[in-house]
Enzyme design. Structure first.
Site, PDB file in Angstrom:
ATOM      1  N   GLU A  16       0.804  -1.224   0.000  1.00 50.43           N
ATOM      2  CA  GLU A  16       0.000   0.000   0.000  1.00 50.43           C
ATOM      3  C   GLU A  16       0.842   1.282   0.000  1.00 50.43           C
ATOM      4  O   GLU A  16       0.458   2.284  -0.600  1.00 50.43           O
ATOM      5  CB  GLU A  16      -0.995   0.007   1.170  1.00 50.43           C
ATOM      6  N   SER A  73      -7.703   5.198   8.161  1.00 45.10           N
ATOM      7  CA  SER A  73      -8.267   4.719   9.434  1.00 45.10           C
ATOM      8  C   SER A  73      -7.237   4.987  10.517  1.00 45.10           C
ATOM      9  O   SER A  73      -7.530   5.540  11.574  1.00 45.10           O
ATOM     10  CB  SER A  73      -8.536   3.214   9.367  1.00 45.10           C
ATOM     11  N   SER A  84      -0.036   6.708   8.798  1.00 45.26           N
ATOM     12  CA  SER A  84       1.350   6.332   8.498  1.00 45.26           C
ATOM     13  C   SER A  84       2.127   7.585   8.126  1.00 45.26           C
ATOM     14  O   SER A  84       1.632   8.415   7.358  1.00 45.26           O
ATOM     15  CB  SER A  84       1.405   5.363   7.311  1.00 45.26           C
ATOM     16  N   ARG A 135       8.980   4.321   6.032  1.00 46.37           N
ATOM     17  CA  ARG A 135       7.911   4.628   6.981  1.00 46.37           C
ATOM     18  C   ARG A 135       8.568   4.942   8.311  1.00 46.37           C
ATOM     19  O   ARG A 135       9.240   4.081   8.890  1.00 46.37           O
ATOM     20  CB  ARG A 135       6.951   3.438   7.104  1.00 46.37           C
TER      21      ARG A 135
HETATM   22  N1  LIG Z   1     -17.624   8.366   3.210  1.00 48.23           N
HETATM   23  C1  LIG Z   1     -16.768   8.006   4.168  1.00 48.23           C
HETATM   24  N2  LIG Z   1     -17.000   6.900   4.905  1.00 48.23           N
HETATM   25  C2  LIG Z   1     -16.151   6.530   5.880  1.00 48.23           C
HETATM   26  N3  LIG Z   1     -15.046   7.224   6.208  1.00 48.23           N
HETATM   27  C3  LIG Z   1     -14.764   8.336   5.517  1.00 48.23           C
HETATM   28  C4  LIG Z   1     -15.606   8.770   4.458  1.00 48.23           C
HETATM   29  N4  LIG Z   1     -15.063   9.891   3.926  1.00 48.23           N
HETATM   30  C5  LIG Z   1     -13.960  10.152   4.612  1.00 48.23           C
HETATM   31  N5  LIG Z   1     -13.755   9.235   5.591  1.00 48.23           N
HETATM   32  C6  LIG Z   1     -12.611   9.264   6.523  1.00 48.23           C
HETATM   33  O1  LIG Z   1     -11.553   8.652   5.851  1.00 48.23           O
HETATM   34  C7  LIG Z   1     -10.965   7.638   6.675  1.00 48.23           C
HETATM   35  C8  LIG Z   1     -10.455   6.530   5.783  1.00 48.23           C
HETATM   36  O2  LIG Z   1      -9.470   7.081   4.949  1.00 48.23           O
HETATM   37  P1  LIG Z   1      -8.725   6.229   3.837  1.00 48.23           P
HETATM   38  O3  LIG Z   1      -9.694   5.740   2.840  1.00 48.23           O
HETATM   39  O4  LIG Z   1      -7.612   7.081   3.322  1.00 48.23           O
HETATM   40  O5  LIG Z   1      -8.123   5.074   4.715  1.00 48.23           O
HETATM   41  P2  LIG Z   1      -8.241   3.475   4.648  1.00 48.23           P
HETATM   42  O6  LIG Z   1      -7.453   3.042   3.458  1.00 48.23           O
HETATM   43  O7  LIG Z   1      -9.642   3.054   4.719  1.00 48.23           O
HETATM   44  O8  LIG Z   1      -7.504   3.100   6.001  1.00 48.23           O
HETATM   45  P3  LIG Z   1      -6.098   2.379   6.264  1.00 48.23           P
HETATM   46  O9  LIG Z   1      -5.129   2.947   5.231  1.00 48.23           O
HETATM   47  O10 LIG Z   1      -5.719   2.784   7.634  1.00 48.23           O
HETATM   48  O11 LIG Z   1      -6.351   0.949   6.050  1.00 48.23           O
HETATM   49  C9  LIG Z   1     -12.079   7.211   7.610  1.00 48.23           C
HETATM   50  O12 LIG Z   1     -11.556   6.681   8.807  1.00 48.23           O
HETATM   51  C10 LIG Z   1     -12.824   8.517   7.834  1.00 48.23           C
HETATM   52  O13 LIG Z   1     -12.206   9.277   8.855  1.00 48.23           O
HETATM   53  C1  LIG Z   2      -2.056  -0.416   9.467  1.00 51.59           C
HETATM   54  C2  LIG Z   2      -2.129   0.642   8.376  1.00 51.59           C
HETATM   55  C3  LIG Z   2      -0.769   0.758   7.685  1.00 51.59           C
HETATM   56  C4  LIG Z   2      -3.178   0.166   7.348  1.00 51.59           C
HETATM   57  O1  LIG Z   2      -3.290   1.056   6.302  1.00 51.59           O
HETATM   58  C5  LIG Z   2      -2.575   2.023   8.926  1.00 51.59           C
HETATM   59  O2  LIG Z   2      -3.855   1.945   9.443  1.00 51.59           O
HETATM   60  C6  LIG Z   2      -1.613   2.575   9.979  1.00 51.59           C
HETATM   61  O3  LIG Z   2      -0.567   3.054   9.646  1.00 51.59           O
HETATM   62  N1  LIG Z   2      -1.989   2.528  11.287  1.00 51.59           N
HETATM   63  C7  LIG Z   2      -1.179   3.023  12.376  1.00 51.59           C
HETATM   64  C8  LIG Z   2      -0.369   1.905  12.990  1.00 51.59           C
HETATM   65  C9  LIG Z   2       0.722   2.437  13.910  1.00 51.59           C
HETATM   66  O4  LIG Z   2       0.452   2.623  15.104  1.00 51.59           O
HETATM   67  O5  LIG Z   2       1.837   2.698  13.447  1.00 51.59           O
END
Ligand SMILES: Nc1ncnc2c1ncn2[C@@H]1O[C@H](COP(=O)(O)OP(=O)(O)OP(=O)(O)O)[C@@H](O)[C@H]1O
Ligand SMILES: CC(C)(CO)[C@@H](O)C(=O)NCCC(=O)O
Length: 386
Positions: A150, A201, A204, A216
């Site tokens: 990712e 969520s 990073s 990272r």
């Molecule tokens: N329509 C939506 N539904 C849910 N969350 C949303 C929405 N729009 C924005 N967000 C925000 O975006 C965040 C998710 O962002 P993003 O898609 O970049 O991460 P992700 O890829 O799902 O998470 P990770 O990389 O940690 O696995 C959610 O936690 C929320 O704060």
């Molecule tokens: C686990 C990932 C990389 C998934 O995208 C992301 O949600 C993240 O960077 N979380 C924080 C994890 C940490 O405490 O470093």
């Protein structure tokens, strides 16, 4: 989206023209909260190829490009669409689509009903879900996922789009002053070194030192998922959009304990202004204070708490790494000018003007774009990561 096509990426990369996979071309980033899908719609199909194109492929194209909502939860961000993009020696349009990852079973049903299983297509995916849902993709739509990291995909996607769109990168001028605050395009053509703070969520934090060269540095679990989760708990809201709307009307100073609540004014000896938050949610131990706050105030305080924490960690990393430019990305920043302005102000204030917070228009889609580009190198599928 106004993009010029004079960027370095508009030239066809040799590795992208050698042997390309069959259409449809997708890049998918299956994150902890949202799944991002980037679809390349070819605009240069010669008439003879149009005749040969299988019906399923045409149907998928029509379905994706004629709609901007898919079911109750899928959306195409039409304002981000990029026209005249060259990928794999083809000219076309990039479409940006998202849906909650919790809806993956419905997405798989839809893909099945549109005949995806009958196409000999390669599906490239990144994000944790590429691993988590791998078996389901195989069992339910007969798709083998080609998985990519990712963060590699994120950086690759950022470099590609930044090279394409001259107005992709921007900053907020006068972020604290509502009357004077404005969005200004930033020339990011000489970017290195810079930091990337990907607020999904979780968060990073990366340091990028050259094309495709990054590490990272750290992360925090207090991210966009935390904001939304806490906001739902505290206010009863049910969506990110609703949470942001509530926050826009709230006053976090009714929830937080400020320096002046403790000192009666500034704590001058150490440069702490009275209006600074001394303790996030620090008023909420008292019943009368709890009774005096609205759900709007709680939403705003949650947003400010999460944003300031990200800003604070970012600032420490930038200081340690000796970096002055920080690019904030991720869907937490979607429709969220409050956090962007807060981050801009915090970076500037705490660094004495040395640090600049930058933002990108395609905020949450870079991983999916990077993944789509990787697809061009996988015509025989041998680049997939295990
Ligand atoms: N329509 C939506 N539904 C849910 N969350 C949303 C929405 N729009 C924005 N967000 C925000 O975006 C965040 C998710 O962002 P993003 O898609 O970049 O991460 P992700 O890829 O799902 O998470 P990770 O990389 O940690 O696995 C959610 O936690 C929320 O704060
Ligand atoms: C686990 C990932 C990389 C998934 O995208 C992301 O949600 C993240 O960077 N979380 C924080 C994890 C940490 O405490 O470093």
């Amino acid at each position: 989206m106004s993009c010029n096509n004079s960027g370095s990426n508009s030239a066809n990369h040799p590795e992208e023209t050698a042997e390309v996979p069959p259409m449809p071309w997708f890049g998918m980033d299956i994150g902890g909260s949202l799944t991002k899908l980037v679809y390349f719609e070819p605009m240069d199909i010669p008439p003879d190829e149009q005749d040969l194109e299988v019906e399923t492929l045409k149907n998928i194209r029509r379905y994706l490009t004629n709609n901007s909502a898919y079911g109750n939860t899928g959306h195409r961000d039409a304002h981000l669409q990029m026209n005249g993009v060259y990928i794999g020696g083809r000219k076309g349009i990039l479409h940006f689509i998202r849906f909650p990852t919790s809806e993956m079973p419905n997405f798989l049903d839809l893909a099945k009903s549109k005949g995806m299983a009958t196409l000999a297509s390669t599906v490239c995916a990144t994000g944790g879900g590429a691993y988590k849902f791998e078996q389901q993709f195989l069992n339910e739509v007969n798709m083998t996922l080609h998985k990519f990291d990712e963060l590699d995909s994120l950086i690759r996607g950022m470099e590609f789009i930044e090279g394409y769109c001259s107005s992709e990168c921007y900053y907020w001028e006068n972020p604290k002053d509502d009357d004077k605050c404005r969005k200004v395009t930033f020339d990011f053509s000489r970017p290195y070194p810079f930091m990337v703070v990907n607020v999904g969520s979780g968060v990073s934090i990366l340091v990028v030192t050259g094309a495709g060269k990054f590490r990272r540095v750290t992360g925090t679990s207090l991210g966009g998922g935390t904001f939304l989760g806490l906001c739902c708990l505290l206010t009863g809201c049910t969506s990110f959009e609703e949470a942001i709307k509530l926050a826009a009307k709230g006053d976090s100073t009714k929830v937080d304990k400020l320096v002046k609540d403790i000192y009666g004014g500034d704590y001058s000896k150490f440069g702490l202004n009275g209006d600074l938050v001394a303790s996030s949610f620090g008023q909420m131990n008292l019943e009368e204070r709890r009774e005096a706050v609205s759900k709007e105030d709680l939403a705003k305080a949650t947003l400010v708490t999460i944003t300031n924490n990200i800003g604070s960690i970012t600032r420490m990393c930038a200081l340690t790494e000796g970096i002055e430019r920080v690019v904030f990305v991720g869907n937490f920043l979607r429709v969220n000018t409050i956090s962007m302005k807060l981050l801009s102000y915090a970076m500037e204030y705490w660094s004495g003007g040395a640090l600049r917070a930058l933002f990108l228009e395609h905020e949450g889609y870079f991983g999916a774009v990077g993944c789509l580009l990787e697809l061009m190198r996988t015509s025989n599928g041998d680049q997939s990561e295990s």
